[in-house]
Write an enzyme that holds these catalytic residues in place. Structure first.
Site, PDB file in Angstrom:
ATOM      1  N   SER A  69       3.926  -5.297  -1.098  1.00 26.72           N
ATOM      2  CA  SER A  69       4.653  -5.365  -2.377  1.00 26.72           C
ATOM      3  C   SER A  69       3.704  -5.425  -3.561  1.00 26.72           C
ATOM      4  O   SER A  69       3.974  -6.067  -4.564  1.00 26.72           O
ATOM      5  CB  SER A  69       5.596  -6.588  -2.412  1.00 26.72           C
ATOM      6  N   THR A  74       3.923  -2.546  -7.965  1.00 25.62           N
ATOM      7  CA  THR A  74       4.419  -2.811  -9.310  1.00 25.62           C
ATOM      8  C   THR A  74       3.619  -3.944  -9.951  1.00 25.62           C
ATOM      9  O   THR A  74       3.322  -3.916 -11.136  1.00 25.62           O
ATOM     10  CB  THR A  74       5.919  -3.128  -9.271  1.00 25.62           C
ATOM     11  N   ALA A 132       7.349  -9.303 -13.615  1.00 23.05           N
ATOM     12  CA  ALA A 132       7.772  -8.760 -12.321  1.00 23.05           C
ATOM     13  C   ALA A 132       7.006  -9.384 -11.158  1.00 23.05           C
ATOM     14  O   ALA A 132       5.821  -9.704 -11.264  1.00 23.05           O
ATOM     15  CB  ALA A 132       7.588  -7.250 -12.309  1.00 23.05           C
ATOM     16  N   GLU A 166       9.143  -6.604   0.051  1.00 27.81           N
ATOM     17  CA  GLU A 166       9.123  -7.290   1.340  1.00 27.81           C
ATOM     18  C   GLU A 166      10.131  -8.420   1.522  1.00 27.81           C
ATOM     19  O   GLU A 166      10.679  -8.579   2.616  1.00 27.81           O
ATOM     20  CB  GLU A 166       7.706  -7.806   1.613  1.00 27.81           C
TER      21      GLU A 166
END
Lengths: 765, 162, 286
Positions: free
Chosen positions: A535, A538, A719, A724
């Site tokens: 993950s 981003t 963010a 996951e």
């Protein structure tokens, strides 16, 4: 929350058109002129000595251009098995031919003589002294012997503590525990906080169970594929469908002894990865070797069957777990002993066993985990590697405790959840987190507080946590003379990350989303980017892109100051234009004008860069509620409702975030209900999509996703990693719902209908 | 072995090809014609990524010999849009976020197209059942089904408009 | 896939003689959905393949009140599933056909292929057993007709001789006061193979069972009829106790194996559960 114009919006993805028109080029769509087709020859047996490899007949087949074995690997690093195979499907040789069917046929003509060896497929058998050894005769201490040895070590270091009598007693005890050793151990990890024995002694209720979680395959829809082309100068070009092109480059360099600078990895669009498409895998090295030998481009594409035989799935494991709590619902102790099925290669996610601690205040915790060799292919990451297994055990236990003490399972969890500042057992202090908010959100959305159910229906709840990873990354942003911006980077788009990066850059540069485009370079051209897994994208690339955009903005303002002959501080970037603040006569210049101006003056092209190093993120929780109906006669489970909430920090693109939540939840559902790689003495017995069942749309209701936003202090716009967490609680969510429906708990996943029927029969129903 | 002369249309273009009997329609579409939008996910008919329509009916092109397609009219994902004008299904998959990695998308769109043309008023449950031959591993299906239901509506209104 | 010679005859006669000429090395190709998987995996490597696709008239569905239902061997599963005649009168067959693979598969797979594979788990066969289907078989030696009950020999084995082609199936007409149903036990809703399949056809007269047939799939080396259960039901009303007795008799008559899908015990237990349900559902359709 601040007003944003591009981030936080449900925008269509940057790759929308190519994905819906068939224009997107995946690995198998690469077809350089003169390309040959490669095929890998694999072991038929799970454990055997290779006596002889005969390639004569295959070489004579018209169209065959090369056959390679380990003897052709000049670096000496293991690419093919040469003397012994440890799992069926292990590569032994590879063929290149002018046609894919000819390559297949040639592979079938290679004759391999074996001497079969005893096979072990079950971890609990593999640790026994009677089990065949895969790698060595070495043993590792079990938890009891380990405890005594640790105490002895402590005593020998500190003479003031204890007595010689204690040492003698311990040494005698150690001798009596001679059998507390395990064979075929690939790795081990141990954690101890507080005193679990004391914790259990003080508990009003202790639940203890063994949980068996099967090995499952990531089942990305695109089978592994790569195309390699080695030229006469020694330069190697590899088209790869991968989560991390830079890891492919270093992997090939390391395996084959080719200088890093002589390898260019061109990433293709990736047909799913979920952790299974990381690093050098099934196809890359054989493709390079075959291309080097033939002087022609070679594509190696595996079949779905080969994916099951030689892919790197998620490890199965057996977890013996014990949890103690008070009648009033306080958790006092938690102990787990886990055996992870590593397959023939070390590397199961045993470190994740610690995740049995969940997101709760647990004063006493003891975790012992072992990786165990078996005659199966090795394992690797699958979406929050190791967490779904550990969390299944833990969240099943909590559900059982809540039932036994008669407390609502949501209330019970809320009561024990950690908050900001609490210590994570075996870790640091909790930062700003949204555990309780996320659980409450799912309970509210699902109608938990006034839930109703008919006969044989049940509701289940569970939560799971995961913290995204982070890695280094670099991004460039350029402003064109038409005022548009282009992002250049080298990280792989997994399910919308290019879109998120584009939204972030557009937001900072105050440009419309459509005016910002993004290009991915290959490893020769792009700045380094960490692999797209854990993950990270981003978080990492989003932060990197934000830095690059901010750098670009700084440059824009500098140039504007020069152009408009005023101070930088007077400017504001708004709607893609630069405005002079406070001036009586409003002055502005568009980005396009500025870019054109600076090209022809001293400024030069407007380029910004962002370079980002690793830093830690904040944990994210996924909480889920399912309502199921169980056919008590046949054992079939029907999901009536599936609600999934997640703390995502800030949703850069809510549509993409929902997609991650829904997809992860369904993968977890499938692990609980139907997925399982099955093995017998001949190897994997369900290597196809008929008997390895992944769910279809007909098995599921609409998954309701609930976005919770507790911003991460250092995430881009707050963010957190999103991909996951949603798979982590679902195994327990489903199991807990089944218990609520028919009163039986199946701790051996998947919860096949047959197991429910058997459990009901055992209960006297 | 003797190659067969196979004549068919793909997206309205005529092809006359000499093919080995063992070549599947999927292999010929991808390797001989170069239409790589149709994907190979399992080669055993179990994932639906290779779905195309043959005379309007959806089939798994990995389980059909190219020779058996002689004389037929084949449509692939590449034939769905004309120029910049997208099919309602393509619009809907974009607007609803009905794809992630995109590998299964061409198969889903072609299977949905054939089904909706036969069943323009299909319910969500019927659509979920009808698309059971297509596996998506990324989305959990929610947004795919939303996209297909929304496309069905677009297709109905387009039909009424005509 | 290994190379092979492909023949595409346009008549049954031509097909039969091609099969005869190529001795034991020729394989009949119908829909190909099972065969191609085996060829790709090297389980079968035919030298010659005779496709029946170009023979006209093998894919028709016809119903006549006197002679019953006639289905060509090359009829696609999807056509069977969608035929209103079959849905109304031979419901269990339509249901069985609709359980085969996906729509994409059913647009390729044929009824003849599903039968000739002789899989004990074939989804249409339990229904064809209860409808008393007769198979019309052609070869260079002429034509023969055999009841489907006598067709299966063992897993993957049928009494079809080399060179023979199943051209047509005929099911006798259905009485008005009858209903049928097929239930498949599976894990996935779509795209699963039958763990257990049970088809039933029930004919009621004045509240009692005038006739009943029960077909079982995936619980014996071949698809079988649960004749003991049928005998228990005949002449009786469908009371709970009679249904239980019949269901137990059906389970008793099954001889399932344990495999990777489920255990023999579970299969036997499910024959009991599903036989009862199938009969009830069949009767409810009358």
């Amino acid at each position: 929350m601040p007003e944003y114009s591009v981030v936080g919006r449900r925008l269509p993805r940057v790759d929308a058109l190519e994905k819906v028109t068939g224009a997107a080029k995946y690995g198998a769509d690469v077809h350089p002129p003169g390309m040959l087709y490669g095929k890998i020859v694999r072991s038929e047996y799970p454990h055997a000595k290779i006596l002889h490899i005969d390639t004569t007949e295959a070489e004579l087949l018209p169209g065959v251009r090369a056959i390679i074995t380990q003897a052709d690997v000049e670096s000496g690093r293991k690419v093919f098995a040469s003397d012994k195979v440890l799992y069926s499907g292990e590569p032994i040789a590879a063929v290149a031919a002018t046609d894919s069917d000819i390559a297949d046929e040639a592979a079938g003509l290679i004759k391999i003589e074996y001497e079969r060896l005893p096979v072990v497929q079950n971890v609990m058998e593999a640790i026994q002294p009677t089990a065949p050894r895969l790698h060595s005769d070495e043993t590792k201490d079990g938890p009891s012997r380990r405890g005594i040895r640790n105490r002895l070590k402590q005593l020998s270091l500190d003479e003031s503590e204890g007595s010689s009598e204690e040492i003698r007693t311990l040494e005698t005890e150690l001798e009596t525990l001679e059998e507390d050793v395990y064979y075929n151990i690939s790795a081990e990890t141990h954690t101890e906080i507080g005193d679990v024995e004391k914790g259990f002694a003080e508990s009003d209720i202790v639940v203890e169970n063994t949980y068996t979680i099967p090995r499952v395959h990531q089942t990305y829809m695109e089978p592994h594929v790569s195309v390699a082309s080695a030229d006469s100068s020694g330069k190697v070009t590899v088209w790869a469908s991968t989560q991390g092109p830079f890891a492919i480059r270093s992997g090939i360099a390391g395996t084959l002894g080719i200088p890093l600078g002589k390898i260019n990895v061109i990433p293709t669009i990736m047909g799913g990865g979920f952790g299974g498409r990381f690093g050098v895998t099934m196809t890359h090295v054989p493709a390079v070797l075959l291309s080097q030998k033939t002087g022609r481009p070679v594509r190696v594409q595996v079949t779905r069957k080969e994916e099951f035989l030689d892919g790197r799935p998620a490890p199965g494991c057996v977890i013996k777990m014990k949890t103690g709590a008070t009648k009033s619902g306080g958790i006092l102790a938690c102990q787990a002993l886990a055996f992870w099925d590593s397959g023939a290669v070390s590397g199961a996610s045993i470190g994740s066993t610690i995740r049995v601690r969940g997101v709760y205040k647990i004063p006493n915790l003891k975790v012992d985990a072992y990786g165990v060799y078996t005659n199966k292919s090795g394992t690797t990451a699958y979406r929050a590697p190791g967490a779904p297994q550990a969390i299944f055990a833990a969240e099943s236990q909590l559900d059982e405790i809540a039932r036994r003490i008669g407390m609502d399972p949501v209330e019970f969890r809320l009561k024990n959840m950690r908050e900001e500042g609490d210590m994570i057992p075996g870790g640091s202090q909790e930062p700003v987190i949204g555990y309780k908010e996320t659980l409450k959100a799912v309970a509210d959305a699902a109608g938990w507080w006034n839930r109703d159910k008919s006969h044989n229906q049940g509701w289940g709840v569970a939560v799971g946590d995961w913290t995204n990873g982070c890695g280094p990354g670099g991004v460039y942003v350029s402003i064109h003379e038409d005022g548009s911006a282009r992002i250049f980077h080298g990280s792989m788009d997994i399910t919308g990350t290019d879109t998120a990066i584009t939204q972030i850059v557009a937001e900072i540069l105050t440009l419309p989303y459509e005016r910002v485009t993004i290009t991915r370079g290959d490893t020769d051209s792009a700045p380094y980017a960490t692999g797209s897994g854990g993950s990270v994208v981003t978080f990492t690339m989003g932060n990197t892109a934000k830095l690059a955009a901010e750098d670009t903005r700084r440059r824009i303002l500098e140039l504007a100051a020069e152009r408009l002959n005023t101070e930088i501080d007077n400017f504001e970037l708004r709607d893609g234009k630069i405005f002079v603040n406070g001036a009586d006569s409003p002055k502005s210049i568009s980005l396009g004008e500025l870019a054109a101006f600076s090209l022809n003056t001293r400024g030069g092209p407007i380029v910004g860069k962002g370079s980002f190093a690793q830093q830690s993120s904040t944990p994210a929780l996924a909480a889920q509620i399912a309502k199921v109906e169980v056919d008590a006669e046949t054992g079939r489970i029907k999901v009536l409702k599936l609600v999934s909430s997640q703390d995502v920090g800030f949703a850069i693109n809510p549509m993409a975030v929902e997609g991650q939540i829904e997809g992860g939840t369904v993968q977890g559902y499938a692990w609980a209900i139907m997925e399982e790689m099955q093995y017998d003495q001949n190897g994997n017995v369900n290597p196809g999509l008929v008997d390895y069942r992944v769910p279809t749309s007909a098995d599921l209701p609409t998954v309701e996703s609930v976005i919770v936003e507790v911003p991460a202090p250092n995430g881009p716009f707050g963010a957190k990693g999103v991909g996951e967490p949603p798979i982590t609680p679902t195994l327990a969510t489903m199991s807990n719902a089944v218990v609520d429906a028919v009163g039986v708990r199946v701790n051996d996943l998947p919860i096949k209908p047959e197991k429910i029927v058997a459990a009901l029969h055992n209960n006297g129903n | 072995m003797k190659k067969h002369l196979v004549s068919f249309t793909v997206n309205n273009d005529q092809y006359d090809l000499l093919v080995e009997p063992r070549k599947t329609l999927l292999a010929v579409l991808r390797d001989s014609i170069g239409l790589t939008g149709t994907k190979e996910g399992c080669s055993t008919g179990d994932c639906g990524a290779c779905t195309v329509t043959v005379d309007g009916k959806s089939v798994t092109s990995c389980l059909m010999l190219a020779a058996s397609a002689n004389g037929k009219a084949i449509k692939t994902i590449e034939g769905l849009s004309s120029g910049s004008s997208l099919h309602p299904l393509q619009h809907a998959f974009i607007d609803k976020g009905g794809y992630q990695c995109g590998f299964c998308t061409p198969g889903f769109i072609m299977a949905s197209k054939a089904f909706l043309e036969e069943n323009p008023n299909a319910t969500e449950a019927e659509v979920r059942h009808a698309l059971g031959g297509n596996i998506c591993r990324c989305t959990g299906y929610t947004k795919i089904i939303e996209a297909v239901m929304s496309a069905a509506e677009l297709m109905r209104s387009a039909r009424q408009a005509r | 896939m290994r190379d092979f010679a492909l023949f595409e005859p346009t008549t049954i006669e031509e097909a039969s003689s091609l099969l005869a000429e190529n001795g034991g090395k020729a394989t009949i190709l119908a829909g190909g959905t099972d065969l191609l998987v085996g060829w790709k995996e090297g389980i079968a490597t035919p030298k010659s393949v005779v496709s029946l696709a170009q023979i006209s008239g093998l894919d028709s569905i016809a119903y006549d009140e006197n002679t019953g239902l006639s289905i060509g061997g090359m009829t696609k599963m999807r056509a069977i599933e969608q035929s209103s005649t079959i849905r109304n009168r031979y419901t269990a067959l339509a249901e069985g056909a609709s359980e085969v693979g996906s729509i994409q598969i059913r647009n390729l797979a044929t009824l003849g292929g599903n039968i000739c594979n002789a899989s004990p788990a074939a989804d249409t066969v339990a229904a064809l057993l209860v409808f008393g289907a007769q198979l019309e078989i052609a070869s260079t030696y002429g034509e023969r007709t055999i009841p489907i009950r006598d067709f299966f020999v063992g897993p993957g084995e049928s009494s079809l001789q080399h060179g023979e082609i199943v051209t047509r199936l005929v099911c006798p007409p259905r009485p008005d006061n009858s209903g049928s149903h097929y239930i498949k036990q599976k894990i996935r809703e779509v795209m699963d193979l039958a763990f257990i399949g049970v088809a039933a056809s029930v004919e009621l007269a004045h509240g009692v069972v005038a006739d009943v047939k029960i077909g079982l799939a995936a619980v014996a080396p071949t698809p079988i009829r649960a004749t003991d259960a049928e005998n228990i039901l005949k002449g009786n009303s469908l009371s709970e106790s009679i249904l239980e007795q019949a269901a137990s008799a059906a389970a008793e008559q099954s001889s399932p194996i344990s495999d990777l899908r489920c255990s023999a015990e579970y299969r036997e237990d499910m024959v009991r559960v599903l036989t009862k349900r199938t009969i009830q559902a069949s009767a409810a359709r009358i």
